[in-house]
Design a protein around this motif. Structure first.
Motif: not given
Length: 302
Positions: A28, A31-32, A62, A66, A73
């Motif tokens: 993950a 993703l951010t 994750t 994050y 995330a």
């Protein structure tokens, strides 16, 4: 079968303790934020997570650290996937942390780890974490920290434990305190070949090895750079796939206990990553790629 219908189960499965996961999972971290550092598109990130689960991904990696200025995330995972599928395994990491500006903080003290676990639980909207890694920086003993996580496992906040960014002696040390179901280090084709021996050690103990940065090229840890080795490109052309898919398939070939957690915020890349689990490299392919791996390992560190 077309590429967008390949299920993550095509890569096979592994047991994380009593939890069964497909060997292709999802990381993950990416993703951010976009590659240029700008915040990711929220709806697109949510759609990627939902599509990952549709494609059979049931292992998501994750951490509370994050996050970007506008995205977390864990909270994206919560929004996209809660209420969670019964077979979904969410793996979190504790030890380091970041302040609100994104600057790294010193390694948490053992007595601060409960707060980090609880922060992951709050953001994810869960009452326990399936697996928690203690992420370590440096070769120092980890007994006190890992012992604190073992107590949280006994208290029911954590189901299983792992260690991340570790040396072989630290894995041995952790095993004297509590069962270690997974080890996560940076590793890939031509990258961090020093982990080859650790993969075999993990296999002998029934422990998963979960490489991160497995798509790096030229030794960079920010992700695939496009500066790809000629031999990797040649194997990719022969199979009609991308170089990244060849790298993932090679990673999975290192042993049945090796899991892949490629991360992306791009839905097309997600489909390609999952489909890599169905790519079967021939013995000749593997010999060529192993030669690339060995040659990189023999080069002096720069």
């Amino acid at each position: 079968m077309t590429i967008d219908t390949v299920d993550a189960a095509a890569a096979g499965t592994w047991q994380l303790g009593d939890l069964t996961v497909n060997r292709i999972g999802f990381g993950a971290m990416r993703l951010t934020a976009n590659a240029d550092g700008s915040p990711s598109d929220r709806d697109r990130a949510v759609a990627v997570l939902r599509r990952a689960v549709e494609l059979g991904v049931n292992h998501i990696d994750t951490a509370a650290f994050y996050f970007s200025p506008l995205r977390s995330a864990n909270e994206l995972i919560n929004r996209a996937l809660s209420p969670y599928p019964q077979d979904l395994v969410i793996v979190a990491k504790v030890g380091p942390g970041k302040d609100p500006s994104g600057q790294w903080l010193p390694m948490a003290r053992p007595d601060q780890l409960r707060g980090q676990v609880e922060e992951n639980l709050r953001q994810l909207g869960r009452d326990h974490l399936d697996v928690v890694y203690l992420r370590v920086f440096g070769p120092e003993p980890l007994a006190e920290h890992f012992g604190a996580l073992a107590e949280l496992r006994d208290a029911g906040l954590i189901r299983h434990l792992g260690v991340s960014a570790v040396r072989a002696h630290q894995v041995t040390e952790a095993r004297t305190i509590a069962p270690v179901v997974c080890v996560s280090n940076s590793y890939g084709l031509g990258y961090r070949a020093s982990n080859d021996a650790l993969i075999h050690d993990c296999a002998a103990h029934g422990t998963a090895f979960v490489p991160f940065f497995s798509l790096v090229t030229n030794g960079r840890e920010a992700g695939a750079t496009g500066a790809e080795h000629d031999e990797v490109r040649a194997v990719a052309r022969e199979h009609g796939v991308s170089a990244a898919q060849v790298r993932l398939a090679w990673t999975l070939s290192r042993g049945p206990n090796v899991l892949a957690i490629p991360g992306t915020g791009n839905p097309d890349h997600l489909v390609q990553n999952v489909a890599a689990g169905a790519l079967r490299l021939s013995p000749e392919d593997l010999a060529r790629l192993d030669a690339v791996h060995r040659a990189a390992a023999e080069q002096p560190a720069g």
